[in-house]
Design an enzyme around this catalytic site. Structure first.
Site, mmCIF file in Angstrom:
data_model
loop_
_atom_site.group_PDB
_atom_site.id
_atom_site.type_symbol
_atom_site.label_atom_id
_atom_site.label_comp_id
_atom_site.label_asym_id
_atom_site.label_seq_id
_atom_site.Cartn_x
_atom_site.Cartn_y
_atom_site.Cartn_z
ATOM 1 N N HIS A 367 50.046 94.864 0.864
ATOM 2 C CA HIS A 367 50.248 96.295 0.661
ATOM 3 C C HIS A 367 48.996 97.100 0.958
ATOM 4 O O HIS A 367 49.048 98.197 1.491
ATOM 5 C CB HIS A 367 50.736 96.541 -0.761
ATOM 6 C CG HIS A 367 51.941 95.722 -1.068
ATOM 7 N ND1 HIS A 367 52.371 95.452 -2.322
ATOM 8 C CD2 HIS A 367 52.803 95.097 -0.236
ATOM 9 C CE1 HIS A 367 53.439 94.688 -2.261
ATOM 10 N NE2 HIS A 367 53.710 94.456 -1.010
ATOM 11 N N GLU A 609 68.139 94.627 14.419
ATOM 12 C CA GLU A 609 67.109 93.603 14.219
ATOM 13 C C GLU A 609 67.673 92.226 13.913
ATOM 14 O O GLU A 609 66.932 91.275 13.740
ATOM 15 C CB GLU A 609 66.095 94.007 13.128
ATOM 16 C CG GLU A 609 66.518 95.068 12.188
ATOM 17 C CD GLU A 609 65.474 95.498 11.159
ATOM 18 O OE1 GLU A 609 64.270 95.311 11.354
ATOM 19 O OE2 GLU A 609 65.906 96.033 10.135
ATOM 20 N N ASP A 633 61.502 92.243 13.840
ATOM 21 C CA ASP A 633 62.442 91.296 13.249
ATOM 22 C C ASP A 633 63.352 90.694 14.309
ATOM 23 O O ASP A 633 63.680 89.510 14.245
ATOM 24 C CB ASP A 633 63.274 91.982 12.155
ATOM 25 C CG ASP A 633 62.527 91.982 10.831
ATOM 26 O OD1 ASP A 633 61.999 90.922 10.462
ATOM 27 O OD2 ASP A 633 62.459 93.048 10.179
ATOM 28 N N CYS A 680 61.467 100.933 17.582
ATOM 29 C CA CYS A 680 60.397 101.274 16.639
ATOM 30 C C CYS A 680 59.557 100.071 16.215
ATOM 31 O O CYS A 680 58.750 100.160 15.305
ATOM 32 C CB CYS A 680 60.975 101.971 15.406
ATOM 33 S SG CYS A 680 62.186 100.989 14.513
#
Ligand code: PEP
Ligand code: MG
Length: 755
Positions: A367, A609, A633, A680
Site C-alpha cells: 500500500h 481482464e 490481469d 488501462c
C-alpha cells in the site's frame, strides 16, 4: 576470567576511563587490548577492523607480533577472524588450529596459541570488525566470558562508528563503517532522487553504555519490562484492533516475546556484565538484527523482526522517548528510510520536502508503494537492513529505475546522477510543453490519453498532465490506505472531490476491486489457496451486496447533476454484469424515490481482464456502454503467470502474438458493436506498448500520470497506418519468437520514435 561477574564490570569501568583519556586513537586502542587481555587472563587480545575494501586489518594487538599491526590484512572470508566477521557470530575453540577455517599468518607469531575466542564488533546488525582473545593453553572460554567479550566489543563499535580510527587508515582502506555502498533493491516507483537520510522511526541513540551501579540497572530493566508488558496487555484488551487483523497478530507476538524467558535472560545477562539497561537492550537487539540478516526462512525472519520492534519499544521505555516519528518536520531533500511503513504514515509527511523512499520491506503492490506512486516519489524496496546501514543525514542516491540505492556515494557518482536528474527534469519540461497540444498521430488519428488515479493526492495530475479525464479510478485504494472501513460519507466526499477536480472531463469509477493481493487490513481475511482466483472484486460485491450497494449509492449521489461512469472489475461471465447493472438500477430507483438529485447520465461498463469474457464479447457488448481492458490481469490469466511473482512474472511478454491477438479480438468486436473501448493496464503506460496498441486499433488509453508525457511524445511522431501494417502483419504470421518486442523496437527506431 577468574571472577565471572566482577571481571567484566571492572573491565568496563576501566574502559570508560580509557575512552575519556585525551590520547591518540592508536594509543587508546593499544590500551584497550592490554586491558582486555589482562582482565580476561588471555595472552593475546587483537582488534581487526573491517575496511572499505571488505578486508579485515589488524589495528591493535597485545600478545601477537606488534609489527603485524596495520600490516596483517585478511580477506573478509579468510581464517577464523573472517568467519566471525562473515557469520557475525562468536567462535569459541579450545584448539583453533584444528578448525578447517584456521589460516596461519607467520608475521603474527600466533602458532603457539591454541584457544581462540572471536566475537563480531556489531552495530545495528552490521559487522564493523572482530575482537579476538587467544590463550596458549587448550581451554574453552565460559559463556560468561563470551558474553563479556561481546559487551566489550560494543564499546569498540562505538569507537569505530565515531570515525576516530579514520586517521589511522591509508587512503582507500578506511574503516568500512562509513563506506560508500551500492545496495540492490526492487523498484517501487521509478525516478531519480538525491538527498539525505531521514529515518522514519528515528533510532534511539544510546550514549551511556557503562553502568555505575549494576543493581540499579537491573531494577531499571525489570521495571521497563513490567511496563512494556502492562502496556501490551492494555492495548490488546482495549480491543481497538480489528479482530483477526494484522495488527492484533503483531501485538500478540509482542506479548509472547515480552514474556519469553530466553530473551529476558539474555537482557539480564547483558546487564550483569556491567552495561546500562539501555545498552544491554541494544546489544541483544544488535544480535537479533545480525541473525535476521542471515535468516532465510520468511516466518522466522518475521518473528525476528517482531523481536527487533519489541526491543525498540523497550529502549524507548527506558529512555522516555515516545514512539512518534518525524512527520511534518522534514529537512529539504529528505530521503525517507524505513523498515516498513503504512500508507497513511507516508501521507503525513510534507510532500514538498520528500525526495525519495527506501524500504526494507514492501513489494510493488504494497500500500505504501501505491501511495508513493500517487505522490510521484521515487521509491525502492527490499533493501535488507537499510535502517541499520544508514545514519541520519547520510547522502543517498536513489535510482528508482534500476532499484539501486547508493549510500554515501562518491563525488563522481553524485555528479553523474545530478546530471541525470537534470536531464530528466529537462525532459519533464519538454513533456509539459506538450500539455495543451492535441494528441494526434502524424497521419491524423486522434488518441485519447487519460490517467489512472485512486487517491485524493492524484487529483492535481488531471490538470498538470492535461489528461482527457480519469480512465480508471481505483476506488479500492481509499479503502486500502484507511485504518478502518471508510464510511459512506467519506466515500461520497472523495467521489465528489474527484468529479470537481475533473472539471467536467469524464471519470470512470471502478467499483471495489478487493481480494486477491488487494487486502484490507481491517477486514477479516479469508484463507484461500488461490486468492488471485478467489473471492474478490465483483464476486465479493455480488455475494455481499451491502458493500457494493453503499458504494454505488455514494457514487450516484456524488454525481448528482453530472455524468457518471461506473465499471465493474473482474467480470468473468455476462450474467455477473447483468446482476451488477441491476443493482445500480435499483439504487437509482431508490434514490429517485427519496428525492435525491440524480446524475444526468449513468454509463455502465466493465473491465476485460478474465479470459472467459473473450468468448462472450458479442453478448457483453450488447449490454455495456463501454469496455476497458485491464491488461495487467488479462496477461496474468492468459499465461497463468502470477503478476506479482518475480520468478515467473518476466517469463512471458505482453508484447507477444497470443496476447496481441486477444487484444485485437477485443478492439475489433468493440468497433463492430460501435462501443467505446479503452485500455488501462500498465501496457499502455509504456510508449512501445501504446505504439503496439495503436497498431491493433486502440485509440484510447488510461495511463499512469507520469506516462502521459512520454506516450504523447511518441503519439505525435507516429504514423498509425504504418504501425497497423506492422503489428497486424506480425500477429497474422505463423508463430515464431516468444516475444515481438525486438521487432517492435526495431520499427520504433527506424521511424525515429521516442520509446
Ligand atoms: C489491470 O488488471 O490491468 C488493471 C488495470 O487493474 P488492476 O491493476 O487494478 O488490477
Ligand atoms: Mg485488474
Amino acid at each position: 576470567m577468574r571472577s565471572a561477574l566482577g571481571g567484566p564490570r571492572v573491565l568496563l569501568r576501566r574502559l570508560r576511563e580509557v575512552m575519556a583519556e585525551p590520547v591518540s586513537a592508536q594509543e587508546r586502542l593499544d590500551k584497550i587490548v592490554v586491558l582486555i587481555a589482562a582482565n580476561m587472563v588471555a595472552e593475546v587480545c587483537s582488534v581487526y577492523v573491517l575496511r572499505v575494501d571488505s578486508t579485515l586489518e589488524l589495528y591493535a594487538t597485545e600478545g601477537l607480533n606488534r609489527n603485524a599491526v596495520h600490516l596483517t590484512v585478511l580477506r573478509a572470508d579468510e581464517g577464523l577472524v573472517g568467519l566471525v566477521a562473515s557469520e557475525a557470530n562468536p567462535i569459541n575453540l579450545s584448539e583453533a588450529q584444528a578448525h578447517p577455517a584456521f589460516s596461519f599468518r607467520p608475521e603474527t607469531g600466533e602458532e603457539i596459541y591454541h584457544a581462540f575466542l572471536g566475537v563480531p564488533i556489531l552495530r545495528a546488525g552490521n559487522t564493523l570488525g572482530v575482537l579476538v582473545v587467544q590463550n596458549r593453553a587448550r581451554r574453552t572460554y565460559s559463556e560468561e566470558e563470551v558474553e563479556a567479550l561481546q559487551t566489550t566489543a560494543m564499546v569498540l563499535a562505538e569507537m569505530i562508528a565515531s570515525g576516530e580510527l579514520s586517521a589511522l587508515a591509508k587512503p582507500g582502506a578506511e574503516p568500512a563503517v562509513h563506506r560508500s555502498l551500492q545496495l540492490k533493491g526492487a523498484t517501487l516507483n521509478d525516478g531519480i532522487a538525491l538527498g539525505y537520510v531521514v529515518l522514519h522511526e528515528p533510532r534511539v541513540v544510546v550514549t551511556n553504555f557503562i553502568a555505575d551501579d549494576v543493581a540499579k540497572e537491573q531494577k531499571r530493566l525489570e521495571a521497563a519490562l513490567a511496563t512494556l508488558r502492562a502496556d501490551l496487555d492494555v492495548m490488546l484488551e482495549r480491543g481497538d484492533v480489528a479482530d483477526g487483523g494484522e495488527h492484533r497478530d503483531v501485538l500478540e507476538a509482542f506479548r509472547m516475546f515480552a514474556h519469553d524467558r530466553g530473551w529476558v535472560h539474555r537482557l539480564e545477562e547483558a546487564v550483569m556484565t556491567g552495561l546500562t539497561a539501555e545498552a544491554a537492550v541494544e546489544r541483544v537487539q544488535s544480535d537479533t538484527r545480525a541473525r535476521m540478516l542471515r535468516q532465510t526462512d520468511p516466518y522466522l525472519r518475521e518473528r525476528l523482526h517482531d523481536l527487533d520492534d519489541l526491543a525498540d519499544r523497550l529502549l524507548r521505555q527506558l529512555l522516555g522517548h515516545d514512539h512518534a516519528s518525524h512527520r511534518g518536520a522534514l529537512p529539504d531533500n529528505a530521503i525517507l528510510v524505513a523498515r516498513s511503513m503504512g500508507p497513511a504514515a507516508l501521507l503525513d509527511y510534507d510532500r514538498k520536502c520528500l525526495r525519495g523512499l527506501v524500504l526494507e520491506e514492501g513489494g510493488p503492490n504494497s500500500h505504501v508503494a501505491i501511495v508513493a506512486r500517487a505522490l510521484g516519489i521515487p521509491a525502492v524496496g527490499e533493501i535488507a537492513n537499510a535502517t541499520g546501514i544508514v545514519e541520519p543525514g547520510d547522502a543517498v542516491i536513489l535510482d528508482g529505475v534500476t532499484g539501486d540505492v547508493y549510500v554515501r556515494p562518491t563525488v563522481d557518482l553524485e555528479a553523474a546522477y545530478a546530471e541525470r536528474a537534470k536531464l530528466r527534469a529537462r525532459r519533464q519540461q519538454q513533456y509539459l510543453a506538450l500539455r495543451d497540444k492535441p494528441c494526434v498521430t502524424r497521419d491524423g488519428e486522434a488518441v485519447t490519453l487519460m490517467i489512472n488515479a485512486g487517491l485524493a493526492v492524484d487529483l492535481p495530475h488531471i490538470d498538470e498532465t492535461g489528461a482527457a479525464g480519469v480512465g480508471l479510478f481505483r476506488t479500492e485504494l481509499q479503502f486500502m490506505v484507511a485504518p478502518s472501513f471508510p464510511r459512506t460519507s467519506e466515500q461520497l466526499a472523495l467521489y465528489r472531490s474527484v468529479l470537481d477536480a475533473a472539471h467536467g472531463k469524464p471519470v470512470t469509477f471502478r467499483t471495489l476491486d478487493i481480494g486477491g493481493d488487494k487486502v484490507l487490513p481491517y477486514m477479516r481475511n479469508i484463507e484461500e489457496e488461490n486468492p488471485a482466483l478467489g473471492w474478490r472484486a465483483i464476486r465479493l460485491g455480488l455475494d455481499r451486496p451491502g458493500l457494493l450497494r453503499s458504494q454505488v449509492r455514494a457514487l450516484l449521489r456524488a454525481a448528482g447533476g453530472r455524468d457518471l461512469r461506473i465499471m465493474f472489475p473482474m467480470v468473468a461471465a455476462v450474467h455477473e454484469f447483468d446482476e451488477a447493472k441491476t443493482l445500480v438500477e435499483r439504487e437509482l430507483t431508490h434514490l429517485r424515490r427519496h428525492g435525491h438529485k440524480l446524475p444526468d447520465r449513468v454509463e455502465i461498463g466493465t473491465m476485460i481482464e478474465v479470459p472467459s469474457i473473450l468468448f462472450q464479447l458479442d453478448e457483453l457488448l450488447d449490454r455495456v456502454d463501454f469496455l476497458s481492458v485491464g491488461s495487467n490481469d488479462l496477461v496474468q490469466f492468459l499465461y497463468a503467470v502470477d503478476r506479482g511473482n518475480a520468478r515467473v512474472a518476466n517469463r512471458f511478454d505482453a508484447l507477444s502474438a497470443p496476447v496481441l491477438r486477444a487484444l485485437k479480438a477485443i478492439v475489433d468486436r468493440a468497433i463492430a458493436h460501435g462501443k467505446p473501448v479503452s485500455l488501462c493496464g500498465e501496457l499502455a503506460s509504456q510508449p512501445l506498448g501504446a505504439l503496439t496498441l495503436i497498431g491493433l486499433g486502440y485509440r484510447s488509453f488510461s495511463v499512469a500520470p507520469s506516462a502521459i508525457g512520454p506516450v504523447k511524445a511518441m503519439v505525435l511522431e507516429l504514423d498509425a497506418k504504418r504501425a497497423q501494417e506492422l503489428v497486424c502483419g506480425l500477429i497474422a504470421k505463423p508463430l515464431g519468437a516468444a516475444s515481438l518486442r525486438d521487432k517492435l523496437t526495431a520499427f520504433a527506431e527506424a521511424e525515429g520514435l521516442p520509446v
